[in-house]
Design a protein around this motif. Structure first.
Motif, mmCIF file in Angstrom:
data_model
loop_
_atom_site.group_PDB
_atom_site.id
_atom_site.type_symbol
_atom_site.label_atom_id
_atom_site.label_comp_id
_atom_site.label_asym_id
_atom_site.label_seq_id
_atom_site.Cartn_x
_atom_site.Cartn_y
_atom_site.Cartn_z
ATOM 1 N N THR A 226 0.794 -1.800 -0.049
ATOM 2 C CA THR A 226 -0.421 -0.022 0.098
ATOM 3 C C THR A 226 0.873 1.307 0.003
ATOM 4 O O THR A 226 2.072 0.940 0.701
ATOM 5 N N HIS A 227 0.114 2.607 -0.534
ATOM 6 C CA HIS A 227 0.877 3.559 -0.851
ATOM 7 C C HIS A 227 0.125 4.515 0.097
ATOM 8 O O HIS A 227 -1.006 5.519 -0.635
ATOM 9 N N ARG A 228 0.562 5.227 1.101
ATOM 10 C CA ARG A 228 -0.320 6.271 1.947
ATOM 11 C C ARG A 228 0.712 7.527 1.354
ATOM 12 O O ARG A 228 1.748 7.697 2.109
ATOM 13 N N LEU B 259 -4.731 7.085 0.005
ATOM 14 C CA LEU B 259 -4.129 5.574 0.240
ATOM 15 C C LEU B 259 -4.207 5.116 -1.412
ATOM 16 O O LEU B 259 -5.263 4.890 -2.096
ATOM 17 N N ARG B 260 -3.386 4.258 -1.529
ATOM 18 C CA ARG B 260 -3.248 3.686 -2.619
ATOM 19 C C ARG B 260 -3.064 1.578 -2.391
ATOM 20 O O ARG B 260 -2.596 1.670 -1.699
ATOM 21 N N ALA B 261 -3.072 1.002 -3.521
ATOM 22 C CA ALA B 261 -1.966 -0.182 -3.504
ATOM 23 C C ALA B 261 -1.555 -0.648 -4.824
ATOM 24 O O ALA B 261 -2.017 0.028 -5.944
ATOM 25 N N GLY C 10 -4.546 -1.238 8.203
ATOM 26 C CA GLY C 10 -3.195 -1.746 6.485
ATOM 27 C C GLY C 10 -4.222 -3.404 6.938
ATOM 28 O O GLY C 10 -4.636 -4.097 6.016
ATOM 29 N N PHE D 125 -7.136 -3.523 4.637
ATOM 30 C CA PHE D 125 -7.125 -3.800 3.516
ATOM 31 C C PHE D 125 -7.086 -5.250 3.437
ATOM 32 O O PHE D 125 -7.093 -5.753 2.001
ATOM 33 N N VAL E 261 -8.146 -1.990 -0.825
ATOM 34 C CA VAL E 261 -8.383 -0.406 -0.319
ATOM 35 C C VAL E 261 -9.358 0.302 0.217
ATOM 36 O O VAL E 261 -9.138 1.003 0.897
ATOM 37 N N SER F 157 -9.729 -0.819 3.843
ATOM 38 C CA SER F 157 -8.894 0.049 4.517
ATOM 39 C C SER F 157 -9.473 1.345 4.834
ATOM 40 O O SER F 157 -9.459 2.473 5.793
#
Length: 332
Positions: free
Chosen positions: A232-234, A244-246, A272, A275, A297, A300
């Motif tokens: 995941t990318h915050r 937030l994405r993944a 998390g 997710f 996502v 989450s």
């Protein structure tokens, strides 16, 4: 028998009311939490049969923690009792430019002092479909690490899908072992890994590739059982405003989601875990990996709006967010 089994410690969570600082608190709000148990709880809300394996002290507090899991629909029939204390963590919720703070008190807990031989993995896993573990568990003690490894080996024997969140808390490793000594053997038996190129280098010594896909391929070369890798990318605008994405490597290519904006954040702890639960649900329910990743996502993101560690939601609520309905309009 439960179809999805999770394994790990459950803690008492003591959080300051509202956004009070630790120094201001005159009382704490009490609930119970654990990364793997949070996964089981969310999946139970979406109709899956889940069970959590852990150990509590045989005290009113230990039994209250077990009842908390049962309240969320999680099977507690494989629960162990023994030891003297439940682990605790203290939470101060941040806002705007002030980050949240967590203080752990989990040494010598009932779970950390478990006897791996007490867990009847064959009985627990023989009719299940999925086993989930996380890197925090083997950080607690050699016994916890041994029990986790035996669970993975038994899951492999019965053909379960195994997922592992290999992110860990470095300050928890106090029993003389390093993550690099324990986590490789656990990862070797895992199908779906939640991790990042930085973690791959830190734990396994795998140099990051030029792309996420290349890093995942290198992890697969080191651990052939790993067939999916997720991260995941915050983007943190503030403690109460995130994007937030993944991404997921599925063995052939990398799938990615769009950002979901979360503002304001009510409680990001457990995001998390939500997710992972959403991704597992999607992979088991939809014949569409992209949709499964997006569902994770969305789950989450929704968790960030809910107090406590557990995601309390319906599948329809998460699916609406996945489809772009983030207006928050009242439902009548």
């Amino acid at each position: 028998m439960a179809q999805i089994i999770t394994f790990g410690e459950v803690l008492m969570r003591l959080s300051t009311p509202g956004f009070a600082r630790f120094e201001q608190a005159q009382q704490f709000n009490v609930t119970y939490a654990g990364g793997e148990a949070n996964v089981a709880a969310a999946l139970a809300y979406w109709g899956h049969s889940t069970a959590h394996v852990t150990r509590f002290p045989d005290t009113p507090v230990g039994r209250a923690a077990a009842h908390y899991l049962r309240y969320h629909g999680v099977d507690i029939s494989h629960m162990l009792y023994g030891g003297n204390r439940i682990a605790v963590y203290f939470l101060e919720t941040g806002v705007a430019m002030r980050p949240s703070q967590i203080v752990y008190d989990r040494q010598f807990s009932s779970f950390a002092e478990l006897n791996p031989a007490e867990i009847e993995w064959d009985h627990i896993l023989k009719d299940a479909k999925w086993f989930h573990w996380a890197g925090i568990t083997p950080a607690l003690s050699q016994a916890a690490a041994d029990a986790c490894l035996e669970g993975i080996r038994t899951a492999r024997k019965y053909g379960l899908t195994v997922s592992g969140d290999i992110f860990y808390r470095s300050n928890l490793w106090k029993y003389g072992k390093k993550p690099s000594e324990i986590l490789p053997e656990l990862t070797a038996g895992t199908d779906l890994v939640v991790g990042s190129p930085f973690i791959f280098k830190d734990i396994f010594g795998i140099e990051p590739g030029a792309t996420f896909e290349e890093s995942c391929q290198r992890l697969h070369e080191a651990f052939p059982q790993v067939s999916r890798v997720v991260d995941t990318h915050r983007t943190s605008v503030s403690a109460s405003h995130n994007l937030l994405r993944a991404s997921m490597w599925n063995g052939n290519k990398v799938l990615e989601t769009e950002d979901i904006e979360i503002n304001p954040i009510i409680d990001r702890v457990g995001g998390g875990d939500a997710f992972i639960a959403g991704l597992i649900h999607g992979l088991l329910t939809f014949n569409d990996e992209q949709r499964a990743l997006e569902f994770g996502v969305a789950a989450s993101a929704l968790k960030h709006t809910i107090e406590g560690d557990a995601l309390v939601s319906t599948e329809a609520e998460v699916e609406a967010i996945r489809q772009g309905d983030t207006s928050g309009r009242i439902k009548r």
